[in-house]
Design an enzyme around this catalytic site. Structure first.
Site, short mmCIF file in Angstrom:
data_model
loop_
_atom_site.label_atom_id
_atom_site.label_comp_id
_atom_site.label_asym_id
_atom_site.label_seq_id
_atom_site.Cartn_x
_atom_site.Cartn_y
_atom_site.Cartn_z
N PHE A 149 13.72 -26.90 20.23
CA PHE A 149 12.93 -28.10 20.40
C PHE A 149 11.70 -27.82 21.26
O PHE A 149 11.81 -27.17 22.31
CB PHE A 149 13.73 -29.20 21.11
CG PHE A 149 14.82 -29.82 20.29
CD1 PHE A 149 14.60 -31.00 19.59
CD2 PHE A 149 16.09 -29.25 20.25
CE1 PHE A 149 15.61 -31.59 18.85
CE2 PHE A 149 17.11 -29.84 19.52
CZ PHE A 149 16.87 -31.02 18.82
N ASP A 150 10.56 -28.33 20.84
CA ASP A 150 9.44 -28.47 21.75
C ASP A 150 9.81 -29.55 22.77
O ASP A 150 10.73 -30.34 22.54
CB ASP A 150 8.19 -28.86 20.95
CG ASP A 150 6.99 -29.11 21.84
OD1 ASP A 150 6.68 -28.25 22.68
OD2 ASP A 150 6.36 -30.18 21.69
N PHE A 151 9.11 -29.58 23.89
CA PHE A 151 9.43 -30.56 24.95
C PHE A 151 8.51 -31.79 24.86
O PHE A 151 8.95 -32.87 24.50
CB PHE A 151 9.29 -29.87 26.31
CG PHE A 151 9.62 -30.76 27.48
CD1 PHE A 151 10.93 -30.96 27.88
CD2 PHE A 151 8.60 -31.37 28.20
CE1 PHE A 151 11.24 -31.77 28.96
CE2 PHE A 151 8.90 -32.18 29.29
CZ PHE A 151 10.21 -32.38 29.68
N ASP A 152 7.23 -31.59 25.16
CA ASP A 152 6.28 -32.71 25.19
C ASP A 152 6.06 -33.28 23.80
O ASP A 152 5.71 -32.55 22.86
CB ASP A 152 4.93 -32.24 25.75
CG ASP A 152 5.03 -31.79 27.20
OD1 ASP A 152 5.18 -32.66 28.07
OD2 ASP A 152 4.96 -30.57 27.44
N ILE B 140 11.72 -27.53 15.96
CA ILE B 140 11.29 -28.92 15.83
C ILE B 140 10.21 -29.20 16.86
O ILE B 140 10.41 -29.02 18.06
CB ILE B 140 12.48 -29.89 16.06
CG1 ILE B 140 13.59 -29.60 15.04
CG2 ILE B 140 12.02 -31.34 15.95
CD1 ILE B 140 14.84 -30.45 15.24
#
Length: 217
Positions: free
Chosen positions: A8-11, A161
């Site tokens: 996963f990306d964070f922001d 994602i």
């Protein structure tokens, strides 16, 4: 070959930090030049490492601009951030199903961990690769490949994602399938131009997508 790893990306993907980032940039630009920039121009840089954006956009040494940005950003961080609705339960469900989960972000480790621990979801991620963990950054494949190495995973068994063209490009460069979330604040045209493998319209659709991918393998 079954998929067993989800990055996963964070922001803009897990954590809604959009307004915090916009306000941090506007504070920086106003402090340096006395003027703010168009919101759209700031949004279009989302997903890019901070140093690259500021080096391009300001006339003072980038180290000074970063200090201005981070002073504001750190001071306001917990006042602006929130999890996207439903993302915690989806992450927990994936964890409970035995998927190896990781965060791959262009944000520094310090604030990434602040956000994850604030909402108690750090426990679900076996690795977190942040900007200060890498020499090269998205769209380069290094961050994703580093996460896969730490997880003991193979590119063909992973899904990335994210919400930006940088996430999609990085995944493609790492030979990993990509999914873009439509709750991205970026224009649809901007991220669809990079031809992600999948589009996720609602948070709960992440589980449906994962099931569909593995049921067709």
């Amino acid at each position: 070959m079954k998929m067993n790893t989800i990055l996963f990306d964070f922001d803009g993907t897990v954590m809604d930090t959009n307004e915090l980032i916009v306000q941090s940039f506007q504070h920086t630009y106003k402090t340096i030049s006395g003027k703010e920039k168009k919101r759209e121009d700031i949004l279009n840089s989302f997903g890019e490492p901070l140093s690259i954006t500021l080096k391009r956009e300001v006339d003072i040494p980038v180290e000074e601009a970063i200090e201005i940005y981070r002073d504001f950003h750190y001071g306001q961080f917990e006042n602006f951030i929130s999890l996207f609705d439903g993302i915690e339960s989806v992450i927990k469900e994936l964890f409970d199903r035995g998927y190896k989960l990781g965060i791959v972000t262009s944000r520094l480790k310090r604030t990434t961990m602040m956000g994850l621990t604030k909402y108690g979801i750090d426990q679900y991620f076996k690795t977190i690769v942040a900007a200060d963990d890498c020499t090269l950054h998205k769209p380069h494949p290094e961050p994703i490949l580093k996460a896969l190495e730490k997880l003991g995973s193979q590119p063909e068994k992973a899904l990335m994602i994210g919400d930006s063209p940088f996430d999609i490009k990085s995944a493609r460069n790492a030979n990993v399938k990509s999914a873009v979330v439509s709750w991205s604040v970026l224009s649809k045209e901007l991220y669809m131009n990079e031809k992600p493998n999948y589009v996720i319209n609602k948070v709960e659709d992440i589980l449906i997508l994962v099931d569909n991918i593995n049921n067709t393998q």
